[in-house]
Design a protein around this motif. Sequence first.
Motif, mmCIF file in Angstrom:
data_model
loop_
_atom_site.group_PDB
_atom_site.id
_atom_site.type_symbol
_atom_site.label_atom_id
_atom_site.label_comp_id
_atom_site.label_asym_id
_atom_site.label_seq_id
_atom_site.Cartn_x
_atom_site.Cartn_y
_atom_site.Cartn_z
ATOM 1 N N LEU A 1 0.844 -1.194 0.000
ATOM 2 C CA LEU A 1 0.000 0.000 0.000
ATOM 3 C C LEU A 1 0.878 1.241 0.000
ATOM 4 C CD1 LEU A 1 -2.581 -1.094 2.727
ATOM 5 C CD2 LEU A 1 -2.714 -1.447 0.249
ATOM 6 N N THR B 1 0.147 7.178 0.747
ATOM 7 C CA THR B 1 -1.120 7.896 0.890
ATOM 8 C C THR B 1 -2.135 7.109 1.709
ATOM 9 O OG1 THR B 1 -1.777 7.012 -1.263
ATOM 10 C CG2 THR B 1 -0.868 9.251 -1.218
ATOM 11 N N SER B 2 -1.936 5.788 1.848
ATOM 12 C CA SER B 2 -2.846 4.979 2.654
ATOM 13 C C SER B 2 -2.536 5.083 4.142
ATOM 14 C CB SER B 2 -2.769 3.506 2.234
ATOM 15 O OG SER B 2 -3.309 3.312 0.945
ATOM 16 N N ARG C 1 -1.687 6.828 7.858
ATOM 17 C CA ARG C 1 -2.079 7.980 8.642
ATOM 18 C C ARG C 1 -1.014 8.239 9.712
ATOM 19 N NH1 ARG C 1 -4.607 7.888 4.773
ATOM 20 N NH2 ARG C 1 -6.851 8.227 4.472
ATOM 21 N N TYR D 1 -3.838 2.698 8.779
ATOM 22 C CA TYR D 1 -3.733 2.699 7.312
ATOM 23 C C TYR D 1 -5.008 2.185 6.676
ATOM 24 C CZ TYR D 1 -2.028 -2.217 7.820
ATOM 25 O OH TYR D 1 -1.875 -3.550 8.140
ATOM 26 N N TYR D 2 -5.206 2.652 5.437
ATOM 27 C CA TYR D 2 -6.365 2.306 4.626
ATOM 28 C C TYR D 2 -5.940 1.323 3.525
ATOM 29 C CZ TYR D 2 -9.245 6.086 6.628
ATOM 30 O OH TYR D 2 -9.970 6.899 7.469
ATOM 31 N N SER E 1 -5.907 -0.039 -0.638
ATOM 32 C CA SER E 1 -5.276 0.549 -1.819
ATOM 33 C C SER E 1 -6.119 1.642 -2.451
ATOM 34 C CB SER E 1 -4.981 -0.539 -2.862
ATOM 35 O OG SER E 1 -6.174 -1.239 -3.211
ATOM 36 N N ASN F 1 -7.731 3.771 -0.558
ATOM 37 C CA ASN F 1 -7.714 4.816 0.471
ATOM 38 C C ASN F 1 -9.122 5.150 0.973
ATOM 39 O OD1 ASN F 1 -6.229 6.448 2.183
ATOM 40 N ND2 ASN F 1 -6.105 8.169 0.775
ATOM 41 N N THR F 2 -9.996 4.136 1.000
ATOM 42 C CA THR F 2 -11.368 4.360 1.448
ATOM 43 C C THR F 2 -11.788 3.457 2.599
ATOM 44 O OG1 THR F 2 -12.236 2.824 -0.219
ATOM 45 C CG2 THR F 2 -12.111 5.161 -0.834
#
Length: 419
Positions: free
Chosen positions: A335, A338-339, A341, A370-371, A373, A375-376
């Motif tokens: 990932l 951007t995923s 935090r 973390y989210y 791939s 990012n949702t």
Amino acid sequence: MGISRHRRLGIVALVAALGACSSPQGVNPNMVVPGPRDDAGGDPAQACGQVLEAPLGKVGNLLVWNTQDTLFVRLSGISPWQLTESHAHAGTAAPGNWWTFPAQAVHDPYVATFTYAFALADLGVSPGDTLHVAGHAFLMTPSYRFAEAQGQVEFVVQRCGNVPPQPGKDIVVFNDINPFDDTGMANPNNQLMVKNLVVYTTAGPRNDGTKVLFDRGRQSRCGGTGECSDPSLTTMRSVIQAQGFSIEELNSTQESITAIAPEVKVIFLWNPRETFTNAEINVLKAFAAEGGRVVFIGEWQGYYDAITLENDFLGKMGAVMTNIGEAVDCGYNTLPGTSLRPHQITQGMTDVTIACSSVLVPGPNDYPLYYDSTNTRVLSAVATIDTTPLPLGFVQPARVMVSPQSLHPLLNPSSATGY
């Protein structure tokens, strides 16, 4: 009323001797002593999370909320009642008699409301901690009716927006074992994540702990062979030991966790499939209260059949997050940054390698790490543990329905990666 007036005159005389202190907001009560007793103003609309309201006897209200660094306690009279004198308590211990409350003010002229402010740092608490809050007041109407009123609540300090909780006294959830197997740990960022999980600064005696526990008992899927059994955790073990920690196996069974050695700093719970009793939960809460960290490692629904157990455990520990099942980013995937935090656990990381994770839905005081791939969807999160012991007969209400296993017909339930 004559007794009350005599007592009030005595306080006013004491105030005159000490010197009056006026509020910086323009409200001008005579203060017993300076400090957090000034009318702090404050706006409940700026509160982090919930604002708690409770009755102040039958003639007033008690309002409690917090911002990022301050707890506010507002006492109000219900018209036509006004405050002639007020007292407030906030702390981790239950309040004593009202005259021992640390915050006190005499109001001359009388006021409709009065707000006390307590610095959270002075109270020694963080988001997720429970405070005992109480208010007491003497009130009067324009027709000289007199009343005494008191109210008390337990208030959980709320986390503000996207501010991450402090490390220690927390539960960290990964719904995927593969970031920790040798394939995932080939990524230096995964190695850094493991280092951050065990190396952190916290308040309490666990800060100086030298041991990490691996619990692969409770009928765990990690108890035999597979991605979270030895030797597949060789790299992870090496990273932890390189930080000066020894690793011990717990291999718990139901009701076997009765104490945790004082030198233990972190506990990893690997895919447990036997429910933790309330007595065991309380042992873990006591461990957390001393600064310990609990890491719960679940999995995607088709591989891990104890999601209901996981959600029961999280709720009892004070986390609102729930594992809702699903299987996301199956097969090994890295990932992007951007995923991630920002948090002490992800500090310095630029990506993370996973393989087929279940999805978490965080609560208002839970913080994503973390989210996926896209990012949702949240795949890992952390929450501050509520260290209040559970009654031994407490039953956690069912919290979530997981998605049916039939949603993953192409995935291999024998593999944590899904393939």
